[in-house]
Design an enzyme around this catalytic site. Structure first.
Site, PDB file in Angstrom:
ATOM      1  N   HIS A 115      45.278  52.719  41.406  1.00  0.00           N
ATOM      2  CA  HIS A 115      45.604  51.519  42.182  1.00  0.00           C
ATOM      3  C   HIS A 115      46.714  51.905  43.167  1.00  0.00           C
ATOM      4  O   HIS A 115      47.496  52.819  42.904  1.00  0.00           O
ATOM      5  CB  HIS A 115      46.119  50.453  41.197  1.00  0.00           C
ATOM      6  CG  HIS A 115      46.314  49.094  41.753  1.00  0.00           C
ATOM      7  ND1 HIS A 115      47.439  48.760  42.492  1.00  0.00           N
ATOM      8  CD2 HIS A 115      45.570  47.965  41.668  1.00  0.00           C
ATOM      9  CE1 HIS A 115      47.347  47.474  42.828  1.00  0.00           C
ATOM     10  NE2 HIS A 115      46.228  46.974  42.344  1.00  0.00           N
ATOM     11  N   ASP A 191      49.374  53.889  33.850  1.00  0.00           N
ATOM     12  CA  ASP A 191      49.265  52.537  34.420  1.00  0.00           C
ATOM     13  C   ASP A 191      48.235  51.798  33.555  1.00  0.00           C
ATOM     14  O   ASP A 191      47.034  51.970  33.714  1.00  0.00           O
ATOM     15  CB  ASP A 191      48.814  52.641  35.879  1.00  0.00           C
ATOM     16  CG  ASP A 191      48.393  51.286  36.453  1.00  0.00           C
ATOM     17  OD1 ASP A 191      48.451  50.260  35.730  1.00  0.00           O
ATOM     18  OD2 ASP A 191      47.986  51.247  37.629  1.00  0.00           O
ATOM     19  N   GLN A 194      45.117  47.443  33.320  1.00  0.00           N
ATOM     20  CA  GLN A 194      43.762  47.028  32.938  1.00  0.00           C
ATOM     21  C   GLN A 194      43.425  47.464  31.512  1.00  0.00           C
ATOM     22  O   GLN A 194      42.345  47.143  31.015  1.00  0.00           O
ATOM     23  CB  GLN A 194      42.722  47.638  33.901  1.00  0.00           C
ATOM     24  CG  GLN A 194      42.908  47.261  35.350  1.00  0.00           C
ATOM     25  CD  GLN A 194      42.575  45.791  35.617  1.00  0.00           C
ATOM     26  OE1 GLN A 194      41.814  45.177  34.883  1.00  0.00           O
ATOM     27  NE2 GLN A 194      43.159  45.227  36.665  1.00  0.00           N
ATOM     28  N   LYS A 217      47.605  39.674  33.247  1.00  0.00           N
ATOM     29  CA  LYS A 217      46.236  40.148  33.004  1.00  0.00           C
ATOM     30  C   LYS A 217      45.858  40.021  31.530  1.00  0.00           C
ATOM     31  O   LYS A 217      44.787  40.440  31.112  1.00  0.00           O
ATOM     32  CB  LYS A 217      46.098  41.593  33.488  1.00  0.00           C
ATOM     33  CG  LYS A 217      46.250  41.714  35.008  1.00  0.00           C
ATOM     34  CD  LYS A 217      45.902  43.075  35.493  1.00  0.00           C
ATOM     35  CE  LYS A 217      46.396  43.348  36.901  1.00  0.00           C
ATOM     36  NZ  LYS A 217      45.700  42.597  37.935  1.00  0.00           N
ATOM     37  N   CYS A 355      42.676  47.102  46.125  1.00  0.00           N
ATOM     38  CA  CYS A 355      43.903  47.925  46.154  1.00  0.00           C
ATOM     39  C   CYS A 355      43.648  49.324  45.595  1.00  0.00           C
ATOM     40  O   CYS A 355      44.479  49.888  44.871  1.00  0.00           O
ATOM     41  CB  CYS A 355      45.049  47.250  45.409  1.00  0.00           C
ATOM     42  SG  CYS A 355      45.587  45.725  46.190  1.00  0.00           S
TER      43      CYS A 355
END
Lengths: 397, 137
Positions: A115, A191, A194, A217, A355
């Site tokens: 991202h 990261d 998700q 999220k 993104c």
């Protein structure tokens, strides 16, 4: 589905149709307990944290620090810095650890799958410090080229990899990535924006040095997230933002800093958001996330197969550990047109580059339509979604 | 806001439709109203920056009147271009510059007109107005 009753927004209509919310990789909806917790804080306990001795300040502090305690328990982590979200968490690593530990000609390893929030901070630091940035390519099967990864580790000081792609839903081989990164002497940042909504990660066992993610999220509020840091790496971080709450003493000659997470949380923090996030964890505690993940993945697999049968190109593979994200493109109907037409029927999907422009460039496209499923989505919604896509194709193509 | 007669007529036509899908279908049909810029003439100068779709506009004066040419790869964006074409082509520049982008909301096509990167219509509208200003200054 009883779980859906916890989400008041799922009752609303859009353009005269029941909302079918399939933009969960962008943000998830909030259960009533989260909304109530934030409302209760503002109506009953609103005060600043940490300093004052009055009752309200005590309640606010307990609420804010309760979120940190929950994070440490949920993820089995010793250090949890509260940030505004994943982006700020990664930027914090760039400023607080990167500036203190990276020098000219050091190398950082990223991937084409990242991202923008895990690319741009490193490009900025690289430009400032003369650091080399290496990118691991994405193969045609939507996985990372692990041979290139292994080769790119020579002399690398930091590896930054996305847990699960927000475009492809592909879950990367993180265990191998972390192990190889450490063997090469690099720190590893994951990261997990998700990843954490689908996977209850044991941070200690996971072995990464940093893990960044956002509340919104995973049914929590927007505006808050966290950076988990291994304790020994935490000691290598220097303060980034100066101000109230992060100091021990301030004199006109200089300042000394807190030694705990507060060192990186200057200023009045996101108190209501922390309380809301804590409530979201409490709500999720009762769920069998592994079972839910299987169910969501089945919905995603069905959706992907049906879309392929309708002539769409689907970008992703939907293996067992992947997320329930379905990115797709029609050969002639523009993604933006399709998204507007779906919205007209009450279906909320995402379009654009998500993104992740380097990844889309690698795939040779500039945008996709993305349907992403979460806990409250049902197979029946997916079936209606496919039926709506068919209607659109019959009418507009 | 007072709109040109041809636009008022269009706004009323759109407002008479309750179904959003039908409304979008009408926008799609408006894509035929554009003075088309051939794909070979698309360039950085004509590109609408910040659009999700590939969108291009070019404004000139024909006998002192506005002549907007445009094209987009998304049918909806080109439909909005078609509506703008109906609204301003043949107008005096000063009159065209009075147009507010709010007509797209009044038609029930767009919820938001914020000039964000994903709002192709607003970016396109702003570029057209900027070009008209450039022609008369």
């Amino acid at each position: 589905m009883a779980l859906r009753d916890d989400f008041p927004i799922l009752q609303r209509m859009v353009h005269g149709h029941p909302l079918v919310y399939l933009d969960n990789a962008a943000t998830t909806q909030k259960p009533q307990v989260v909304i109530d917790a934030m409302n209760d804080y503002y109506t009953q306990s609103n005060a600043n944290v940490h300093r004052a001795v009055h009752t309200l300040a005590g309640e606010a502090t307990d609420g804010y620090e309760g979120c940190r305690t929950r994070l440490k328990t949920w993820f089995n982590a010793e250090r949890a810095i509260l940030t505004s979200g994943t982006t700020e968490a990664i930027n914090l690593v760039a400023h607080a650890w990167g500036r203190a530990n990276l020098v000219k000609d050091d190398a950082i390893v990223l991937t084409e799958m990242e991202h923008h929030s895990d690319i741009v901070p490193w490009q900025m630091l690289a430009e400032e410090r003369g650091i080399e940035v290496r990118y691991v390519p994405v193969l045609d099967d939507f996985t990372l080229d692990m041979d290139v990864y292994a080769a790119s580790l020579e002399g690398a000081k930091l590896v930054c990899v996305v847990h699960t792609s927000n475009v492809l839903g592909v879950r990367n081989p993180l265990e191998d990535i972390i192990r190889l990164g450490h063997e090469a002497g690099a720190k590893v940042l994951i990261d997990a924006a998700q990843g954490v909504p689908h996977d209850r990660i044991d941070f200690e066992a996971f072995g990464a040095d940093f893990m960044a993610f956002s509340a919104h999220k995973m049914c929590g509020p927007t505006g808050i997230g966290a950076l988990l840091v291994r304790p020994e790496v935490f000691e290598e971080m220097e303060p980034f933002m100066g101000g109230g709450d992060m100091i021990e003493t301030v004199t006109i000659e200089g300042s000394t800093y807190q030694t705990n997470e507060h060192k990186f949380e200057a200023g009045t923090p996101r108190i209501a958001e922390a309380i809301g996030w804590d409530a979201a964890f409490g709500w999720m505690e009762s769920l069998d996330l592994k079972q839910e993940h299987k169910r969501m993945l089945e919905i995603a697999r069905y959706t992907a197969a049906e879309l392929r049968a309708l002539g769409m190109t689907v970008y992703g593979r939907h293996d067992d550990a992947d997320s329930a994200v379905v990115s797709f493109l029609h050969p002639t109907l523009h993604s933006e047109d399709l998204a507007h037409l779906l919205d007209a029927g009450g279906y909320a999907v995402r379009t654009g580059h998500h993104c992740a422009q380097p990844l889309l460039h690698r795939l040779g496209i500039s945008s996709t339509v993305r349907a992403s499923f979460y806990l409250y989505n049902t197979m029946e919604e997916a079936e209606r979604f496919i039926a709506q896509v068919k209607i659109i194709l019959e009418r507009f193509v | 806001m007072t709109y040109p007669a041809q636009l008022v007529e269009l706004i009323e036509e759109f407002q008479d439709v309750d179904d959003q899908m039908e409304r979008l279908e009408m926008v799609f049909e408006m894509a035929d109203e554009v003075v088309l810029i051939p794909i070979d003439d698309w360039s950085d100068r004509t590109r609408v920056v910040g659009c999700q779709s590939e969108a291009h506009v070019r404004v000139s004066l024909d006998d002192g009147k506005v002549l907007m040419a445009s094209a987009a790869d998304a049918q909806l964006v080109q439909g909005l271009m078609g509506i703008l074409t109906i609204a301003i082509n043949g107008s005096a520049p000063a009159q065209a510059l009075l147009l507010s982008p709010a007509f797209a909301q009044e038609m029930g096509i767009l919820k938001s007109l914020s000039p964000s990167r994903s709002n192709g219509f607003r970016n396109m509208f702003d570029k057209v107005m900027l070009e008209i200003r450039g022609l008369v200054e």
